[in-house]
Design an enzyme around this catalytic site. Structure first.
Site, PDB file in Angstrom:
ATOM      1  N   LYS A  45       0.933  -1.177  -0.184  1.00 40.39           N
ATOM      2  CA  LYS A  45      -0.108   0.185  -0.130  1.00 40.39           C
ATOM      3  C   LYS A  45       0.993   1.429   0.010  1.00 40.39           C
ATOM      4  CE  LYS A  45      -4.382  -2.030  -0.276  1.00 40.39           C
ATOM      5  NZ  LYS A  45      -5.660  -1.322  -1.296  1.00 40.39           N
ATOM      6  N   SER A 275      -2.334 -12.939   4.287  1.00 42.21           N
ATOM      7  CA  SER A 275      -3.226 -12.518   3.435  1.00 42.21           C
ATOM      8  C   SER A 275      -2.302 -13.322   2.026  1.00 42.21           C
ATOM      9  CB  SER A 275      -3.345 -11.260   2.724  1.00 42.21           C
ATOM     10  OG  SER A 275      -2.275 -10.822   2.197  1.00 42.21           O
TER      11      SER A 275
HETATM   12  C1  LIG Z   1      -2.840  -7.023   3.176  1.00 36.05           C
HETATM   13  C2  LIG Z   1      -3.226  -6.775   1.776  1.00 36.05           C
HETATM   14  N1  LIG Z   1      -2.936  -7.955   1.016  1.00 36.05           N
HETATM   15  C3  LIG Z   1      -3.489  -7.692   0.095  1.00 36.05           C
HETATM   16  C4  LIG Z   1      -4.160  -6.263  -0.124  1.00 36.05           C
HETATM   17  C5  LIG Z   1      -4.640  -6.334  -1.278  1.00 36.05           C
HETATM   18  O1  LIG Z   1      -4.580  -5.224  -2.092  1.00 36.05           O
HETATM   19  P1  LIG Z   1      -5.910  -4.076  -3.307  1.00 36.05           P
HETATM   20  O2  LIG Z   1      -6.525  -3.353  -2.268  1.00 36.05           O
HETATM   21  O3  LIG Z   1      -4.931  -3.472  -4.266  1.00 36.05           O
HETATM   22  O4  LIG Z   1      -6.689  -5.029  -3.784  1.00 36.05           O
HETATM   23  C6  LIG Z   1      -4.134  -5.332   0.341  1.00 36.05           C
HETATM   24  C7  LIG Z   1      -5.313  -4.635   0.788  1.00 36.05           C
HETATM   25  O5  LIG Z   1      -5.609  -4.258   0.990  1.00 36.05           O
HETATM   26  C8  LIG Z   1      -3.703  -5.901   1.822  1.00 36.05           C
HETATM   27  O6  LIG Z   1      -3.228  -5.000   3.043  1.00 36.05           O
END
Ligand SMILES: Cc1ncc(COP(=O)(O)O)c(C=O)c1O
Length: 461
Positions: A45, A275
């Site tokens: 991010k 994630s």
């Molecule tokens: C830890 C984590 N993984 C994956 C994502 C996914 O990213 P995006 O917002 O670009 O879909 C995010 C974003 O919220 C995140 O914080």
């Protein structure tokens, strides 16, 4: 290759490493991970924090010294907070209350104002984090960054993440697997690869409970459940999220995501966020499915953030046990209520001759309010916060006194077969439940252990 010297942290955003991972059975496919955890704020991010603020500066929506507000699960807040701190903007963040303390502590230390809100309500509810951020922006005149609708979000990935992956793989890759929070990553990568290499597949990794995998499969948005993995999964399809190039989606439950990130650390040395467990578990399934179809390929999974943000959660067995996610034998009796079992070496204890300062330090370190006092494997008493308080009030040298002098020896024990009502009666008398099995201490039960147990039972964990 020596990295060039940077003139500030913002120059270190992006250009993250790509690393091959060989500790999973990928049925002949190559699995590589893009370590977005290496960004200065510890997540992918940072890229959008920089691009969204830069875009707002460029088109005049953000003036010097201006005020930004965002609804965020943490990482976007960190990316924005980093850029806001270095460029002199005020930042307010509305954060749902399931977020890890590490992220929120980091945000506050960077100077952001944090407003907590509920994580158990959906879009349209006034306490929903996005609705709340929008309302506060309207009232205060702050600029609502809104990563869910901000075109500078996917653009950051289209112009940086995508080209980096293309260059790092030498133009040889078959699929990218990632989760969706705002959808910026998957949308930006989809757009970039649609242009330069349309054969590259975009694969969605979705937590069980999120509506997105179902949307990919059926085109309809179902009812959302809940999940513990942070940062990905949604209860709606965000406006900027373009899933038109996503043909394959995998649903991964929390237990598999957590065991996958633990394995990634133990076998590959990569400390990744939760994630990433979802993304890598989905990538492994995709690799195995390829073996039955297109054949082995080269697959990239996104490690969106660092596991340093989750050390007190996914990487702690006690937390996993509280969530019912640690595979361990159940007994169908009071032993299942015990969070830290003596036999698993999870129980924190003191000896009768330990000084009270040792008891105090252990309570603080392990965040417990009482400790069993064990003498050569046998329970001889309990020392709790009120024993410490009484002793501390009595004199300055109290912390040097041995535990034996202040502990409670009148311990009421419960057999594994005792009824929950018996345990509740003990707790109601202000005592801790002490479960003893065949003469051996099995573990202690506090009120919160009982609450956790009842919650696990209610959700069927
Ligand atoms: C830890 C984590 N993984 C994956 C994502 C996914 O990213 P995006 O917002 O670009 O879909 C995010 C974003 O919220 C995140 O914080």
């Amino acid at each position: 290759m020596t990295a060039p010297a940077a003139r500030g942290m913002l120059e270190l955003i992006g250009n993250t490493p790509l690393v091959q991972v060989t500790c999973f059975d990928t049925a002949g496919s190559e699995l590589w991970v893009k370590l977005e955890s290496h960004n200065p704020g510890g997540s992918i991010k940072d890229r959008i924090g920089l691009s969204m603020i830069t875009a707002a500066e460029r088109d005049g929506r953000l003036k010097p010294g201006g005020h930004l507000i965002e609804a965020t699960a943490g990482n976007t807040g960190l990316g924005l907070a980093l850029v806001a701190a270095l460029r002199g903007y005020k930042l307010t963040l509305v954060v749902p209350d399931k977020m890890s303390q590490e992220k929120v502590t980091h945000l506050k230390a960077l100077g952001a104002q944090v407003i907590w809100t509920r994580s158990d309500v959906g879009k349209g509810h006034p306490a929903y984090y996005q609705d709340m951020a929008q309302r506060i922006a309207g009232e205060s005149g702050a600029l609502y960054v809104n990563q869910f609708e901000n075109p500078a979000n996917p653009l950051a990935h289209e112009t940086t993440t995508g080209p980096e992956i293309w260059a790092q793989t030498g133009g040889r890759l078959d699929a990218i697997v990632c989760g969706v929070g705002s959808g910026g990553t998957i949308t930006g990568l989809s757009r970039y690869f649609a242009r330069v290499a349309p054969a590259v597949e975009m694969v969605l990794a979705d937590p069980r409970g999120s509506v997105l995998a179902g949307y990919v499969a059926t085109g309809t948005v179902g009812i959302a459940g809940s999940w513990l993995v942070e940062g990905i999964g949604e209860d709606f399809v965000p406006p900027i999220c373009d899933l038109s190039r996503v043909k394959t989606a995998y649903v991964i439950d929390d237990a598999e995501a957590f065991s996958t990130v633990r394995m990634l650390l133990a076998k590959a040395g990569i400390l990744a966020g939760t994630s990433s467990g979802t993304a890598i578990a989905a990538a492994v399934r995709y690799c195995r499915d390829r073996a039955r179809g297109a054949g082995p390929g080269k697959v990239i999974a996104i490690v969106a953030d660092s596991g340093a943000k989750y050390l007190s959660k996914a990487y702690r067995d006690e937390w996993l046990a509280d969530q019912g996610l640690l595979p361990r034998p159940g007994f169908g009796d009071l032993r299942d209520v015990v969070a830290r079992r003596a036999g698993d070496a999870q129980l924190v204890a003191v000896a009768p001759d330990d000084a009270l300062r040792v008891a105090y330090a252990r309570m603080r370190l392990h965040d417990v309010s009482q400790l069993p006092v064990m003498d050569r494997g046998a329970l001889t008493g309990i020392v709790d916060e009120s024993d410490l308080l009484v002793a501390a009030m009595a004199g300055d040298r109290a912390f040097e006194r041995p535990v034996r002098e202040v502990m409670t020896t009148k311990v009421e024990t419960l057999a594994p077969g005792a009824a929950l009502a018996d345990l509740v009666a003990v707790l109601d008398r202000g005592l801790v439940g002490v479960v003893v099995d065949k003469g051996q201490l099995f573990g202690l039960v506090t009120r919160i252990d009982l609450v956790n147990y009842l919650r696990r039972r209610a959700v069927g964990a």
